[in-house]
Design a protein around this motif. Structure first.
Motif, PDB file in Angstrom:
ATOM      1  N   GLY A 276       0.809  -1.221   0.000  1.00 26.13           N
ATOM      2  CA  GLY A 276       0.000   0.000   0.000  1.00 26.13           C
ATOM      3  C   GLY A 276       0.839   1.267   0.000  1.00 26.13           C
TER       4      GLY A 276
ATOM      5  N   LEU B 143      -4.229   3.968  -8.854  1.00 25.41           N
ATOM      6  CA  LEU B 143      -4.284   3.515  -7.462  1.00 25.41           C
ATOM      7  C   LEU B 143      -3.810   4.624  -6.516  1.00 25.41           C
ATOM      8  CD1 LEU B 143      -2.958  -0.109  -7.968  1.00 25.41           C
ATOM      9  CD2 LEU B 143      -5.266   0.540  -7.274  1.00 25.41           C
TER      10      LEU B 143
ATOM     11  N   SER C 168      -6.645   7.189  -6.328  1.00 25.66           N
ATOM     12  CA  SER C 168      -7.800   6.719  -5.554  1.00 25.66           C
ATOM     13  C   SER C 168      -7.489   6.555  -4.065  1.00 25.66           C
ATOM     14  CB  SER C 168      -8.301   5.389  -6.112  1.00 25.66           C
ATOM     15  OG  SER C 168      -7.382   4.353  -5.831  1.00 25.66           O
TER      16      SER C 168
ATOM     17  N   ARG D 155      -5.600   4.135  -2.772  1.00 28.99           N
ATOM     18  CA  ARG D 155      -5.317   2.744  -2.386  1.00 28.99           C
ATOM     19  C   ARG D 155      -3.835   2.522  -2.143  1.00 28.99           C
ATOM     20  NH1 ARG D 155      -7.691  -1.718  -5.811  1.00 28.99           N
ATOM     21  NH2 ARG D 155      -6.816  -2.890  -4.089  1.00 28.99           N
TER      22      ARG D 155
END
Length: 61
Positions: A12, A43, A46, A48
């Motif tokens: 992450g 990603l 967003s 994430r």
């Protein structure tokens, strides 16, 4: 690019150095690597994946 993508997805986190590497290498990417870089960007957008640092796993005692 694939290894960086998987590492970022599993933790992450992507580091500033890794982002700099992606931008420096993007002209040499093939189509699959370009698609992976775009997905990594999505990603990040967003939320994430976060920009930060990865803490290495502790050594076994």
């Amino acid at each position: 690019m694939g290894e960086l993508f998987l590492e970022s997805l599993s933790t992450g986190v992507i580091t500033v150095g890794e982002i700099n590497w992606v931008t420096a290498q993007q002209k040499a990417f093939n189509r699959q690597e370009e698609a992976t870089a775009l997905k990594l960007g999505r990603l990040l957008d967003s939320g994430r994946i976060q920009i930060g640092c990865r803490v290495p796993p502790a050594a076994a005692a």
